[in-house]
Enzyme design. Structure first.
Site, PDB file in Angstrom:
ATOM      1  N   GLU A  10       0.817  -1.213   0.000  1.00  0.00           N
ATOM      2  CA  GLU A  10       0.000   0.000   0.000  1.00  0.00           C
ATOM      3  C   GLU A  10       0.846   1.256   0.000  1.00  0.00           C
ATOM      4  O   GLU A  10       0.514   2.239  -0.645  1.00  0.00           O
ATOM      5  CB  GLU A  10      -0.940  -0.004   1.206  1.00  0.00           C
ATOM      6  N   LYS A  11       1.976   1.215   0.713  1.00  0.00           N
ATOM      7  CA  LYS A  11       2.812   2.399   0.857  1.00  0.00           C
ATOM      8  C   LYS A  11       4.274   2.017   0.643  1.00  0.00           C
ATOM      9  O   LYS A  11       4.668   0.866   0.862  1.00  0.00           O
ATOM     10  CB  LYS A  11       2.644   3.020   2.244  1.00  0.00           C
TER      11      LYS A  11
ATOM     12  N   ASP B 162      -2.750  -3.051   3.161  1.00  0.00           N
ATOM     13  CA  ASP B 162      -3.264  -3.155   4.527  1.00  0.00           C
ATOM     14  C   ASP B 162      -4.335  -4.241   4.614  1.00  0.00           C
ATOM     15  O   ASP B 162      -5.137  -4.424   3.693  1.00  0.00           O
ATOM     16  CB  ASP B 162      -3.863  -1.823   4.981  1.00  0.00           C
TER      17      ASP B 162
ATOM     18  N   ASP C 127      -7.322  -4.888   5.446  1.00  0.00           N
ATOM     19  CA  ASP C 127      -8.677  -4.437   5.734  1.00  0.00           C
ATOM     20  C   ASP C 127      -9.432  -4.248   4.422  1.00  0.00           C
ATOM     21  O   ASP C 127      -8.900  -4.498   3.333  1.00  0.00           O
ATOM     22  CB  ASP C 127      -8.688  -3.147   6.564  1.00  0.00           C
TER      23      ASP C 127
ATOM     24  N   TYR D 158      -1.400  -3.529  13.978  1.00  0.00           N
ATOM     25  CA  TYR D 158      -2.254  -2.793  13.037  1.00  0.00           C
ATOM     26  C   TYR D 158      -3.276  -1.938  13.780  1.00  0.00           C
ATOM     27  O   TYR D 158      -4.025  -2.440  14.620  1.00  0.00           O
ATOM     28  CB  TYR D 158      -2.964  -3.793  12.126  1.00  0.00           C
TER      29      TYR D 158
ATOM     30  N   ARG E  33      -5.982   0.126  12.671  1.00  0.00           N
ATOM     31  CA  ARG E  33      -7.357   0.399  12.239  1.00  0.00           C
ATOM     32  C   ARG E  33      -8.264  -0.791  12.546  1.00  0.00           C
ATOM     33  O   ARG E  33      -9.008  -1.262  11.681  1.00  0.00           O
ATOM     34  CB  ARG E  33      -7.377   0.738  10.749  1.00  0.00           C
TER      35      ARG E  33
END
Length: 670
Positions: free
Chosen positions: A7-8, A101, A103, A319, A321
């Site tokens: 993701e990043k 991520d 999610d 994590y 979130r």
């Protein structure tokens, strides 16, 4: 070539290091037969209405509703270069490992690229709960099959399309209707933002409608032998309201005089109960935001950013979130490793670690209650406290304390209530005697509900007393008080209200349906929703409080009740969970949303809105009236003759008043 899609860039760097992909390339890391690349968040976004036709460039009622027959996405201009890199790598890949991520949104970030780039090869899923080396290695050894997380993508896509349908259509609908009624601003409507705004508007109206009522209390100090303690007078039936407050000044005066003249109070009953409090669970994100708002005055976005930094940059916590405070039972075996890492991080913690009982299994260890993510806890490897800011250290230690609390006994105390009679008047004293400190040895935060009211009585230690005992009256104080309105929301309290929206819904069937849902929004989106409302000028900060602007009242009064109803969006979140569980399809959900939006457009297109147009001070240039508008830095007053006159006036937010006790405030208090 095996391609890992993160993701990043920071995630890509961590995973590449473990995979041995040390050769830096453009937008990627390369190794033997493996390449690690990244997305920088969403590389593509839902296409705006004008992408579906030139006629949609102009906002008009005639063009509504806009219901795409074939959904389109656009590559974001500022990350187009990285998109080209990812597309080229996917074209060469023999296998893709999604490493975004873990999610719903992370799944969408990767899968939307898979769709757009027409990748048809095999897919695996890397499921990470922490970015420390040990966690990455463990996850690499247990890659999931693609179909295990595919429905998360469908759920995220359903959320995205529902947001588009409601936001694009209803924002245009009510903005055009607002302009017809003389309102110049944009009436932005959102599936989650509008019900969230409704919570604040309702609270502000409740505060505005509140009528303060005087009441009187009588505080009495008694003593037995050499020990003094506090008691309160209990007004007789007929002299008190439903909360036990005396509304009759004469009755309170008479009672205080009688008690003072009586001189002695006799014990009529003594009751003691043992209270056992279990340790609070490890944090989910919403609870962490709520506690950090209350303890440190942090806004919810700041807390999320710090938690993300602890996870991503410092590798100190798992994590962030997460919507779950429970932990998988399999992780219990890792506890000694985590504790060793905590001591290595901060050696002064050794005395605390030594008092823990590692044989204890608190209620936190429960596979049946773990969702896609578990509670936020420290990782398996030491962290560098010196590299953290002061606020990062504070949040880290809070997360750590909630984890350590799981290995200490219940906090136990005896709660004693003693009833007295004095000159025919009833008195009550409440005392607390700690028996087992338990988890309070590492975590001493007082819950919000216990921080106010008669907290001094709850925390005092009473002398030994029995029925018939006599106590001397030392002091009698009559206090004139006034009831206080509800407090304005803080950001942390607003997040809590979003999570527990079922409590605010009156319909009993809907309330029951909402009890097991996530409420308004998700752990990953609530902070951005509040931030967006602040940025659009619908919410205004006053000290720690968030209040609704005039534009917010205008919007909530204009939109259909169902759009602003917190219960409606919570039901939508439940539908998204059903898609993820496979009991509802993406197409069926979007079809229902399209039909509903079409119905709303048809119902409201012909109405005339009655809008209270916010009026401000006169224009400093031409003296005309001003109206509230929203800019990049928030709301401001703009000349009603704009663009002929460009006079503006800043809107300054006032600091909120100090917090008041629920019990009331003395009339003459400062």
């Amino acid at each position: 070539m095996q391609v890992y899609l993160c993701e990043k860039p920071s995630q890509g760097k961590d995973i590449a290091r473990i995979l041995g992909a040390s050769q830096r390339g453009p937008g990627c890391f390369n190794g033997q037969g493996v390449t690690v690349t990244w997305c920088i968040g969403h590389l593509v976004e839902a296409a705006p209405p004008e992408s579906y036709g030139e006629q949609y460039k102009r906002w008009s009622l005639e063009q509504l509703p806009i219901i795409p027959q074939r959904w389109q996405v656009d590559v974001k201009p500022n990350t187009a270069a990285q998109f080209k890199i990812v597309k080229a790598l996917l074209a060469k890949a023999r296998e893709l490992v999604i490493a975004t991520d873990a999610d719903r949104e992370g799944e969408m970030i990767a899968r939307e690229l898979v769709e757009l780039c027409a990748y048809r090869g095999p897919i695996k899923r890397l499921w990470l709960s922490a970015l420390n080396d040990a966690s990455i290695r463990k996850a690499l050894g247990a890659l999931r099959e693609s179909n295990e997380t595919l429905l998360m993508y469908h759920s995220a896509l359903a959320r995205s399309r529902a947001d588009w349908l409601i936001g694009m259509n209803l924002s245009r609908l009510f903005t055009v209707l607002g302009r017809q009624a003389g309102y110049d601003g944009v009436l932005s409507v959102g599936r989650v933002q509008t019900p969230t705004l409704r919570l604040v508007v309702d609270r502000d109206r409740e505060i505005a409608r509140f009528v303060s009522v005087p009441f009187w209390i009588v505080d009495v100090s008694l003593s037995q032998a050499v020990q003094s303690f506090a008691t309160s007078w209990l007004p007789p039936e007929g002299q008190a309201d439903t909360e036990g407050r005396c509304l009759n000044q004469t009755a309170a005066h008479i009672a205080s005089d009688r008690i003072r003249a009586g001189g002695m109070a006799q014990v009529t009953s003594v009751s003691t109960e043992r209270v056992r409090e279990a340790a609070p669970l490890p944090f989910d994100l919403g609870t962490l935001q709520e506690v950090c708002s209350r303890r440190f005055g942090m806004d919810v976005q700041e807390t999320l950013d710090i938690a993300q930094g602890l996870y991503e940059t410092h590798k100190a916590t798992t994590y962030p979130r997460s919507d779950c405070g429970y932990l998988p039972e399999s992780m219990f075996a890792e506890v000694p490793t985590v504790l060793a890492a905590l001591v290595a991080t901060e050696p002064s913690l050794r005395p605390v670690i030594d008092i823990l009982d590692l044989s204890l299994r608190s209620r936190a260890w429960n596979d049946g209650k773990v969702t896609a993510h578990h509670g936020i806890i420290p990782t398996l490897e030491p962290a560098n406290l010196a590299a953290m800011s002061e606020k990062e250290q504070a949040v880290y230690r809070l997360i750590r304390a909630h984890f350590l609390a799981q290995f200490l006994p219940h906090h136990e105390y005896d709660r004693t209530v003693v009833m007295f009679t004095c000159a025919g008047e009833a008195l009550r004293a409440t005392g607390k005697q700690v028996v087992v400190h338990g988890w309070h040895q590492v975590l001493t935060e007082v819950p919000a509900d216990d921080a106010e009211g008669d907290a001094p009585q709850r925390s005092q230690v009473l002398p030994q007393m029995s029925e018939g005992s006599q106590c001397r009256v030392e002091q009698v104080e009559l206090k004139a008080m006034r009831t206080q309105p509800p407090r304005a929301y803080t950001q942390g309290e607003l997040v809590k209200a979003m999570k527990t929206v079922a409590k605010l819904v009156s319909d009993p069937r809907l309330k029951q349906t909402l009890k097991d849902t996530t409420g308004i929004g998700t752990e990953a989106t609530r902070a951005s929703i509040i931030k967006g409302l602040l940025g659009r000028g619908y919410l205004i900060t006053k000290g720690r409080a968030v209040r609704a602007s005039d534009a917010a009242f205008t919007l909530i009064d204009a939109v259909p009740a169902a759009i602003a109803d917190p219960g409606t969006t919570a039901i939508w979140e439940q539908a998204l969970d059903m898609i993820e569980a496979g009991t509802l399809t993406l197409d069926a959900f979007v079809m229902k949303q399209s039909a509903w939006v079409t119905q709303l457009v048809q119902q409201y297109s012909g109405i005339q809105l009655t809008i209270k147009i916010p009026q401000g001070p006169v224009c400093p240039i031409c003296g005309a009236a001003t109206r509230q508008r929203s800019g990049k830095t928030g709301p401001f007053w703009s000349c009603a003759r704009y663009p002929e006159c460009k006079g503006t006036i800043a809107i300054e937010a006032k600091r909120s008043a100090p917090r008041k006790s629920k019990r009331g405030t003395p009339r003459n208090s400062g």
